[in-house]
Design a protein around this motif. Structure first.
Motif, mmCIF file in Angstrom:
data_model
loop_
_atom_site.group_PDB
_atom_site.id
_atom_site.type_symbol
_atom_site.label_atom_id
_atom_site.label_comp_id
_atom_site.label_asym_id
_atom_site.label_seq_id
_atom_site.Cartn_x
_atom_site.Cartn_y
_atom_site.Cartn_z
ATOM 1 N N ASP A 68 0.852 -1.201 0.000
ATOM 2 C CA ASP A 68 0.000 0.000 0.000
ATOM 3 C C ASP A 68 0.888 1.252 0.000
ATOM 4 N N ASP B 208 6.776 1.502 2.220
ATOM 5 C CA ASP B 208 6.599 0.502 1.163
ATOM 6 C C ASP B 208 7.525 0.812 -0.015
ATOM 7 N N LEU C 157 2.887 -6.054 2.915
ATOM 8 C CA LEU C 157 3.331 -4.810 3.577
ATOM 9 C C LEU C 157 2.171 -3.877 3.926
ATOM 10 N N ASP D 253 8.325 -1.640 6.837
ATOM 11 C CA ASP D 253 8.270 -2.444 5.603
ATOM 12 C C ASP D 253 9.650 -2.851 5.118
HETATM 13 CA CA CA Z 1 2.806 -0.554 4.151
#
Ligand code: CA
Ligand code: RIB
Length: 298
Positions: free
Chosen positions: A8, A13, A121, A234
């Motif tokens: 996301d 990320d 993640l 992440d």
């Molecule tokens: Ca994330």
């Protein structure tokens, strides 16, 4: 190691994706997007833009869930910036693939039985829907690396719940209870490995990954002048896939509170049983160095 990253993006990320695409130990077959940090439209655009910016415009990107199994996503634009990233990447020229994320995850697990790892993640909505639609994924998926949970520490959304789990507690409970071998990287190990403004300003940003990290994290610090620690939740989850020795794990059955109330999204571990390796500790300095190394490749 064949991998799909469910994500996301989201600033951390973005760093995690750069690390994974750089890694000689990971063969990233595709990205699947989910709402969470930002709307599905934003996270999908960001995933396409990141892949192109990192020189991987051919990488399949499959769009997933715009809302959790129950309720709706609360987003975190305040943390990740407008549009979900603190940098403006060129508008992607590519498009998502026709298969939606749950079907793509199931198909890739089917075509790579016993080989595919999924690095999750964001909220676990896509993974839960994939398993619901194709229960044989429980046998086909080699390993799940999940960023989520706060087992022995406070949450970051409520005192009990971490963001990814809180965003879709029903999906998280189903995935962590699926029996698939899982490594859970929670807030229990995210507190110490951080990037500071000095890490960023001292970076000569030679590689695409380093340049991305420098600009993303510089933009993150710019949103909060008093901020001095950028957490690497992440990125640590990607590091756990290729450098598991950095972490101390304990096997457990992990359950998630799904009833509304102040404990919604709480993750509880019963040790000595189950299929989840809960990360209990991390060699923080080494892990931070590994994140930097994995960004620097390329
Ligand atoms: Ca994330
Ligand atoms: O709680 C941290 C997690 O929530 C990370 O995955 C971050 O990207 C957000 O999604």
């Amino acid at each position: 190691m064949k991998a799909i990253i469910d994500t996301d993006p989201g600033t951390d990320d973005a760093l995690a994706i750069a690390m994974a695409l750089n890694s000689p130990d990971l063969d990233v077959l595709g990205l699947t997007t989910v709402g969470g940090n930002a709307s599905l439209a934003d996270t999908t655009r960001n995933a396409l833009a990141l892949a192109e910016w990192l020189g991987r415009s051919e990488l399949p990107v499959s769009r997933g869930a715009f809302r959790p199994v129950r309720g709706s996503f609360s987003y975190a634009y305040h943390y990740h910036g407008p549009g979900g990233l603190t940098v403006r990447l060129p508008r992607p020229s590519g498009a998502v693939m026709p298969l939606r994320a749950p079907d793509y995850l199931a198909y890739m697990a089917y075509t790579h039985p016993g080989e595919l790892v999924i690095i999750a993640l964001g909220p676990l909505t896509n993974v839960a829907q994939a398993i619901r639609g194709e229960p044989r994924m429980r046998k086909w998926v080699k390993h799940l690396y999940v960023m989520g949970g706060a087992v022995h520490v406070a949450g970051n959304v409520t005192p009990h719940a971490e963001f990814n789990i809180y965003s879709d507690p029903v999906a998280a409970g189903e995935v962590l209870g699926s029996g698939i071998d899982t490594t859970l990287i929670g807030l229990d190990v995210c507190g110490e490995p951080v990037l500071t403004p000095a890490d960023i300003e001292g970076s000569d940003a030679a590689s695409a990954g380093e340049l991305l990290a420098r600009e993303v994290v510089r933009g993150w610090f710019a949103l909060r002048p008093d901020g001095d620690r950028y957490m690497l939740c992440d990125p640590l989850t990607v590091a756990a896939a290729v450098r598991p020795e950095l972490f101390e794990h304990e096997r457990a059955a992990v359950s998630v509170e799904t009833e509304d109330g102040d404990r919604l999204g709480k993750t509880t571990a019963r040790y000595g049983e189950g299929s989840v390796r809960v990360a209990r500790a991390v060699r923080a300095a080494e892990a931070t160095a590994v994140v930097k190394e994995m960004l620097a490749v390329g």
